[in-house]
Motif scaffolding. Structure first.
Motif, PDB file in Angstrom:
ATOM      1  N   ASP A  20     -29.166  -1.949 -69.999  1.00  0.00           N
ATOM      2  CA  ASP A  20     -29.031  -1.550 -71.401  1.00  0.00           C
ATOM      3  C   ASP A  20     -27.965  -2.409 -72.064  1.00  0.00           C
ATOM      4  O   ASP A  20     -26.986  -2.803 -71.435  1.00  0.00           O
ATOM      5  CB  ASP A  20     -28.683  -0.069 -71.538  1.00  0.00           C
ATOM      6  CG  ASP A  20     -29.081   0.472 -72.904  1.00  0.00           C
ATOM      7  OD1 ASP A  20     -30.174   1.067 -73.017  1.00  0.00           O
ATOM      8  OD2 ASP A  20     -28.334   0.245 -73.872  1.00  0.00           O
ATOM      9  N   ILE A  21     -28.146  -2.640 -73.356  1.00  0.00           N
ATOM     10  CA  ILE A  21     -27.181  -3.423 -74.125  1.00  0.00           C
ATOM     11  C   ILE A  21     -25.872  -2.639 -74.323  1.00  0.00           C
ATOM     12  O   ILE A  21     -24.816  -3.225 -74.528  1.00  0.00           O
ATOM     13  CB  ILE A  21     -27.805  -3.796 -75.494  1.00  0.00           C
ATOM     14  CG1 ILE A  21     -27.025  -4.923 -76.165  1.00  0.00           C
ATOM     15  CG2 ILE A  21     -27.925  -2.591 -76.411  1.00  0.00           C
ATOM     16  CD1 ILE A  21     -27.736  -5.504 -77.384  1.00  0.00           C
ATOM     17  N   ARG A  23     -39.351   1.875 -72.684  1.00  0.00           N
ATOM     18  CA  ARG A  23     -39.765   2.855 -73.691  1.00  0.00           C
ATOM     19  C   ARG A  23     -38.867   2.667 -74.900  1.00  0.00           C
ATOM     20  O   ARG A  23     -37.656   2.878 -74.831  1.00  0.00           O
ATOM     21  CB  ARG A  23     -39.633   4.288 -73.167  1.00  0.00           C
ATOM     22  CG  ARG A  23     -39.858   5.355 -74.247  1.00  0.00           C
ATOM     23  CD  ARG A  23     -39.816   6.754 -73.667  1.00  0.00           C
ATOM     24  NE  ARG A  23     -39.966   7.768 -74.688  1.00  0.00           N
ATOM     25  CZ  ARG A  23     -38.950   8.425 -75.261  1.00  0.00           C
ATOM     26  NH1 ARG A  23     -37.701   8.179 -74.904  1.00  0.00           N
ATOM     27  NH2 ARG A  23     -39.186   9.347 -76.176  1.00  0.00           N
ATOM     28  N   GLY A  72     -33.577  -1.286 -71.317  1.00  0.00           N
ATOM     29  CA  GLY A  72     -33.101  -0.434 -72.408  1.00  0.00           C
ATOM     30  C   GLY A  72     -33.200   1.027 -72.011  1.00  0.00           C
ATOM     31  O   GLY A  72     -33.599   1.874 -72.802  1.00  0.00           O
ATOM     32  N   TYR A  87     -24.348   5.573 -79.173  1.00  0.00           N
ATOM     33  CA  TYR A  87     -24.086   6.351 -77.953  1.00  0.00           C
ATOM     34  C   TYR A  87     -22.668   6.921 -77.906  1.00  0.00           C
ATOM     35  O   TYR A  87     -22.406   7.845 -77.140  1.00  0.00           O
ATOM     36  CB  TYR A  87     -24.367   5.501 -76.705  1.00  0.00           C
ATOM     37  CG  TYR A  87     -25.848   5.381 -76.424  1.00  0.00           C
ATOM     38  CD1 TYR A  87     -26.578   6.466 -75.940  1.00  0.00           C
ATOM     39  CD2 TYR A  87     -26.527   4.186 -76.656  1.00  0.00           C
ATOM     40  CE1 TYR A  87     -27.939   6.361 -75.689  1.00  0.00           C
ATOM     41  CE2 TYR A  87     -27.892   4.074 -76.399  1.00  0.00           C
ATOM     42  CZ  TYR A  87     -28.586   5.170 -75.917  1.00  0.00           C
ATOM     43  OH  TYR A  87     -29.936   5.076 -75.666  1.00  0.00           O
ATOM     44  N   ASP A 107     -27.925  -7.790 -73.080  1.00  0.00           N
ATOM     45  CA  ASP A 107     -28.953  -7.866 -74.125  1.00  0.00           C
ATOM     46  C   ASP A 107     -30.155  -8.563 -73.491  1.00  0.00           C
ATOM     47  O   ASP A 107     -30.039  -9.708 -73.038  1.00  0.00           O
ATOM     48  CB  ASP A 107     -28.395  -8.697 -75.303  1.00  0.00           C
ATOM     49  CG  ASP A 107     -29.383  -8.802 -76.462  1.00  0.00           C
ATOM     50  OD1 ASP A 107     -30.601  -8.728 -76.220  1.00  0.00           O
ATOM     51  OD2 ASP A 107     -28.914  -8.975 -77.598  1.00  0.00           O
ATOM     52  N   ILE A 108     -31.277  -7.874 -73.446  1.00  0.00           N
ATOM     53  CA  ILE A 108     -32.443  -8.412 -72.743  1.00  0.00           C
ATOM     54  C   ILE A 108     -32.899  -9.750 -73.335  1.00  0.00           C
ATOM     55  O   ILE A 108     -33.487 -10.573 -72.620  1.00  0.00           O
ATOM     56  CB  ILE A 108     -33.606  -7.376 -72.712  1.00  0.00           C
ATOM     57  CG1 ILE A 108     -34.686  -7.771 -71.706  1.00  0.00           C
ATOM     58  CG2 ILE A 108     -34.189  -7.138 -74.101  1.00  0.00           C
ATOM     59  CD1 ILE A 108     -34.241  -7.857 -70.288  1.00  0.00           C
TER      60      ILE A 108
HETATM   61  C1  LIG Z   1     -34.692   4.102 -78.671  1.00  0.00           C
HETATM   62  S1  LIG Z   1     -33.602   3.898 -77.321  1.00  0.00           S
HETATM   63  C2  LIG Z   1     -34.627   4.282 -75.928  1.00  0.00           C
HETATM   64  C3  LIG Z   1     -33.818   4.595 -74.709  1.00  0.00           C
HETATM   65  C4  LIG Z   1     -34.647   4.892 -73.435  1.00  0.00           C
HETATM   66  N1  LIG Z   1     -35.569   3.829 -73.152  1.00  0.00           N
HETATM   67  C5  LIG Z   1     -35.358   6.207 -73.543  1.00  0.00           C
HETATM   68  O1  LIG Z   1     -36.582   6.232 -73.538  1.00  0.00           O
HETATM   69  O2  LIG Z   1     -34.667   7.239 -73.599  1.00  0.00           O
HETATM   70  C6  LIG Z   1     -33.461   2.133 -77.241  1.00  0.00           C
HETATM   71  C7  LIG Z   1     -32.550   1.672 -76.119  1.00  0.00           C
HETATM   72  O3  LIG Z   1     -32.590   0.269 -75.989  1.00  0.00           O
HETATM   73  C8  LIG Z   1     -31.305  -0.271 -75.883  1.00  0.00           C
HETATM   74  N2  LIG Z   1     -31.424  -1.633 -76.456  1.00  0.00           N
HETATM   75  C9  LIG Z   1     -31.685  -1.958 -77.735  1.00  0.00           C
HETATM   76  N3  LIG Z   1     -31.768  -3.291 -77.873  1.00  0.00           N
HETATM   77  C10 LIG Z   1     -31.578  -3.813 -76.632  1.00  0.00           C
HETATM   78  C11 LIG Z   1     -31.535  -5.140 -76.116  1.00  0.00           C
HETATM   79  N4  LIG Z   1     -31.725  -6.194 -76.925  1.00  0.00           N
HETATM   80  N5  LIG Z   1     -31.302  -5.312 -74.803  1.00  0.00           N
HETATM   81  C12 LIG Z   1     -31.099  -4.243 -73.984  1.00  0.00           C
HETATM   82  N6  LIG Z   1     -31.123  -2.968 -74.419  1.00  0.00           N
HETATM   83  C13 LIG Z   1     -31.356  -2.752 -75.722  1.00  0.00           C
HETATM   84  C14 LIG Z   1     -30.428   0.683 -76.672  1.00  0.00           C
HETATM   85  O4  LIG Z   1     -29.074   0.652 -76.300  1.00  0.00           O
HETATM   86  C15 LIG Z   1     -31.088   2.023 -76.348  1.00  0.00           C
HETATM   87  O5  LIG Z   1     -30.561   2.589 -75.180  1.00  0.00           O
END
Ligand SMILES: C[S@@+](CC[C@H](N)C(=O)[O-])C[C@H]1O[C@@H](n2cnc3c(N)ncnc32)[C@H](O)[C@@H]1O
Length: 202
Positions: A69-70, A111, A47, A11, A95-96
């Protein structure tokens, strides 16, 4: 590089309209959310990154919206884009797979996040947290890469699913309401086949 570092770099180095998962209009997510719950319901996007979903929900009268979001960089970008509208949203950087308690939300949306969880322990933690967070009658809406999607997303390996294998991850706590296939085309024109499944909390 650990998970958080990966996403902070993604990002920080890319415009949010250039990342592979960018959607100008998160139409499919919104239509599934609208079907699952009226605007009075509370909503969390797991996320959520810099997705346009929160403003679409605000536009349609949803008031109790949270985005987790992480990546602090993703949350900062999303907040900057939304300007004063960002204040209507609860933002969480975490981090979820490490969160123990989110309170209660009627709709849990994800998503393209769950598919990054390669470790069964992380998926178990996620599913148990979802079951603690979504009350009976609430909904879980998950969009992941389908079996015929690429094997990697954002340069990371992913697990690919169909409705049955996704349902398997959530055990008896959630029942399938509907499934939808969705073909996402990345900003550089690459096809990614998704499966979206709506579950109801038993
Ligand atoms: C492929 S992107 C999708 C973003 C959003 N959901 C969309 O549809 O535009 C994956 C997202 O998940 C977040 N992410 C990845 N691993 C994560 C975790 N363990 N906990 C929270 N967020 C996470 C990333 O920072 C990123 O924003």
């Amino acid at each position: 590089m650990n998970r958080k570092e990966h996403w902070e770099i993604v990002y920080t180095k890319n415009k949010d309209t250039e990342v592979g998962w960018y959607q100008a209009d998160p139409e499919i997510s919104f239509s599934l959310i609208e079907k699952a719950s009226p605007s009075q319901g509370s909503f969390i996007d797991i996320g959520g990154g810099t997705s346009r979903l929160p403003e679409k929900l605000l536009d349609h009268g949803y008031e109790k919206i949270a985005v987790l979001d992480i990546s602090a960089a993703a949350v900062a970008k999303a907040k900057a884009r939304l300007a004063e509208r960002a204040e209507a949203i609860q933002w969480l950087v975490a981090d979820i797979t490490e969160v123990e308690d989110l309170g209660a939300f009627d709709i849990w949306h994800d998503r393209a996040v769950f598919h990054f969880l390669l470790n069964p322990e992380d998926r178990k933690h996620y599913a148990e947290l979802a079951a603690r967070t979504v009350p009976s009658g609430g909904h879980l809406i998950i969009g992941t890469f389908a079996h015929d999607a690429p094997t990697r997303c954002s340069g990371l390996d992913v697990c690919r699913y169909d409705a049955a294998s996704l349902a398997n991850e959530f055990g008896n706590d959630f029942g399938i309401v509907e499934e939808q296939s969705h073909l996402h085309i990345t900003p550089t024109g690459k096809p990614q086949q998704f499966i979206f499944v709506t579950f109801e909390r038993v």
